[in-house]
Scaffold this motif. Structure first.
Motif, short mmCIF file in Angstrom:
data_model
loop_
_atom_site.label_atom_id
_atom_site.label_comp_id
_atom_site.label_asym_id
_atom_site.label_seq_id
_atom_site.Cartn_x
_atom_site.Cartn_y
_atom_site.Cartn_z
N ALA A 1 -7.36 5.22 1.75
CA ALA A 1 -6.87 4.18 0.83
C ALA A 1 -6.39 2.96 1.61
O ALA A 1 -6.67 1.82 1.23
CB ALA A 1 -5.74 4.73 -0.04
N ASP A 2 -5.68 3.18 2.71
CA ASP A 2 -5.20 2.09 3.55
C ASP A 2 -6.36 1.27 4.10
O ASP A 2 -6.35 0.03 4.04
CB ASP A 2 -4.37 2.68 4.70
CG ASP A 2 -3.91 1.63 5.70
OD1 ASP A 2 -2.96 0.91 5.40
OD2 ASP A 2 -4.53 1.54 6.79
N TRP B 1 0.56 4.23 0.67
CA TRP B 1 0.09 5.34 1.50
C TRP B 1 0.29 5.02 2.97
O TRP B 1 0.38 3.85 3.34
CB TRP B 1 -1.39 5.63 1.23
CG TRP B 1 -1.68 5.84 -0.21
CD1 TRP B 1 -2.32 4.97 -1.05
CD2 TRP B 1 -1.31 6.97 -1.01
NE1 TRP B 1 -2.37 5.50 -2.32
CE2 TRP B 1 -1.77 6.71 -2.32
CE3 TRP B 1 -0.64 8.16 -0.73
CZ2 TRP B 1 -1.58 7.62 -3.37
CZ3 TRP B 1 -0.45 9.07 -1.77
CH2 TRP B 1 -0.91 8.80 -3.07
N GLN C 1 -1.56 -1.80 -4.40
CA GLN C 1 -2.42 -0.75 -4.94
C GLN C 1 -1.63 0.07 -5.95
O GLN C 1 -0.46 0.41 -5.72
CB GLN C 1 -2.93 0.17 -3.84
CG GLN C 1 -3.92 1.21 -4.37
CD GLN C 1 -4.07 2.41 -3.48
OE1 GLN C 1 -3.50 2.46 -2.40
NE2 GLN C 1 -4.81 3.39 -3.94
N SER D 1 -9.41 1.00 2.90
CA SER D 1 -10.07 0.32 1.79
C SER D 1 -9.29 -0.93 1.38
O SER D 1 -9.86 -2.02 1.21
CB SER D 1 -10.19 1.28 0.60
OG SER D 1 -10.63 0.60 -0.54
N ALA E 1 -16.37 5.82 -0.46
CA ALA E 1 -15.61 5.34 -1.61
C ALA E 1 -16.55 4.57 -2.55
O ALA E 1 -16.77 3.37 -2.35
CB ALA E 1 -14.47 4.43 -1.15
N PRO F 1 -1.78 3.68 -7.60
CA PRO F 1 -2.44 4.99 -7.70
C PRO F 1 -2.54 5.40 -9.18
O PRO F 1 -1.57 5.27 -9.93
CB PRO F 1 -1.49 5.93 -6.95
CG PRO F 1 -0.59 5.03 -6.16
CD PRO F 1 -0.49 3.76 -6.92
N ASN G 1 -9.18 3.74 -7.01
CA ASN G 1 -8.13 2.84 -6.56
C ASN G 1 -8.11 1.60 -7.44
O ASN G 1 -9.15 1.14 -7.91
CB ASN G 1 -8.37 2.40 -5.11
CG ASN G 1 -8.20 3.53 -4.13
OD1 ASN G 1 -7.33 4.38 -4.29
ND2 ASN G 1 -9.03 3.55 -3.09
N SER H 1 -9.30 13.30 0.11
CA SER H 1 -10.43 12.38 0.06
C SER H 1 -11.06 12.41 1.44
O SER H 1 -10.66 13.21 2.29
CB SER H 1 -9.97 10.99 -0.35
OG SER H 1 -8.97 10.52 0.52
N GLN I 1 -12.97 7.62 -4.91
CA GLN I 1 -12.80 8.38 -3.68
C GLN I 1 -13.68 9.62 -3.74
O GLN I 1 -13.97 10.12 -4.82
CB GLN I 1 -11.34 8.80 -3.50
CG GLN I 1 -10.37 7.64 -3.49
CD GLN I 1 -8.93 8.08 -3.38
OE1 GLN I 1 -8.52 8.61 -2.36
NE2 GLN I 1 -8.15 7.88 -4.43
N CYS J 1 0.87 -1.18 0.00
CA CYS J 1 0.00 0.00 0.00
C CYS J 1 0.90 1.23 0.00
O CYS J 1 1.69 1.42 0.93
CB CYS J 1 -0.91 0.02 1.23
SG CYS J 1 -1.99 1.48 1.30
#
Length: 331
Positions: A51-52, A45, A99, A54, A294, A101, A256, A211, A130, A43
């Protein structure tokens, strides 16, 4: 002599076919046993962001489908590009995925990440979008986006906003908006949305562009949401207008996606695509996605790749329009 050469050629052809058949059989056997050990998920981020959250949720569900744990590893920095570079450089055996981006299509063209997203990555699934927005502290004099734009026009470069990294979706989205509104902001970059949020909550910065990290703080009354960036209003904040609705032709969703290094064995790729298809469709993931605003935007691997190719072409024009290379050099 001619007969001898003909026999030699036949032996070479048969030998080549035998090697190819062996390689195919080996690949199938590998795929049949895959996965035999835990999978690492990169990940790009920091932990705790939308994002993490999700990705953690979707990996837990996919892990059940695959029968092996998926360990999420945060490799944050450079607006998501440190983790993306690590993913592209990993061994393509299905044991390192992550992931991707969508901003890699921009950074690759600007030259800040030395990978080619059209050649160096495999695409498994697009998962969810997002909900981006502009939020200000409750004590802010900006009661509406109109108030903020008026102040930014009166004092160019003074009104500040915090974002998650130069060249990322929140930075580029705000610069698109600034250009559409005819204003200039003071952009302040952070290593992730969480740090940006904390400084806005502490009233160190005028606005937050992110987001939905702002969502619980808007609901608690600590922040005020001025606008969101989607095609339509988000159901959770249905009283907040979109930038497009307010007359600014700016839409940012930055879906994502999940991918792997280029060169995955086809059967392994199929297993991963199937697992994440089930995960995205699950009620369990939809609940998590709803909780962080999301919207589910699923695409299977081949369609996701076509989407990335289309965005890559769009980014070529956006880089020119916003002078992004110059902005990146200034930091």
């Amino acid at each position: 002599m001619t007969l001898h050469r003909t026999l030699q050629r036949r032996q070479l052809v048969l030998g080549g076919l035998g090697a190819a058949a062996l390689a195919t059989a080996t690949g199938r056997a590998f795929a049949a046993d895959y996965p035999e050990r835990p999978i690492t998920f990169i990940c790009p981020w920091p932990a705790g962001g939308t994002a993490d959250r999700s990705m953690r949720a979707i990996c837990q569900i996919a892990a059940r489908e695959l029968g092996q744990p998926i360990a999420l590893e945060n490799r944050a920095g450079a607006s998501g590009m440190i983790g993306t570079k690590a993913l592209a450089s990993a061994r393509p055996d299905g044991y390192t995925i992550g992931q991707i981006p969508i901003s890699v299509t921009r950074f690759a063209q600007i030259g800040t990440v030395q990978i080619d997203p059209l050649k160096d990555l495999s695409y498994l699934a697009r998962t969810s979008g997002q909900t981006f927005g502009i939020a200000v502290p409750a004590s802010s004099p900006f009661k509406s986006l109109r108030d903020m734009v008026a102040q930014a026009k009166a004092k160019p470069g003074v009104v500040s906003y915090a974002h998650a990294g130069v060249g990322g979706a929140t930075h580029v989205g705000m610069e698109q908006f600034a250009q559409a509104a005819g204003v200039k902001f003071n952009a302040i970059a952070y290593k992730g949305g969480s740090a940006a949020l904390q400084d806005v909550l502490g009233e160190q910065v005028d606005m937050l562009a992110d987001s939905s990290s702002w969502a619980p703080h808007v609901e608690s009354g600590k922040l005020r949401l001025l606008a969101t960036w989607g095609e339509a209003r988000t159901p959770r904040f249905k009283d907040t207008p979109t930038l497009k609705e307010l007359g600014y032709d700016v839409v940012v969703e930055a879906p994502n996606g999940i991918g792997a290094p280029r060169g995955l064995p086809p059967a392994v790729e199929k297993k991963l695509r199937d697992a994440f298809r089930v995960a995205v469709a699950s009620e369990e993931f939809k609940k998590v996605a709803d909780s962080i605003d999301a919207p589910v935007m699923y695409q299977d691997g081949p369609e996701y790749r076509k989407y990335v190719e289309a965005v890559y072409r769009q980014e070529t024009e956006l880089i020119r329009k916003l002078n992004l290379k110059e902005l990146m050099e200034k930091g």
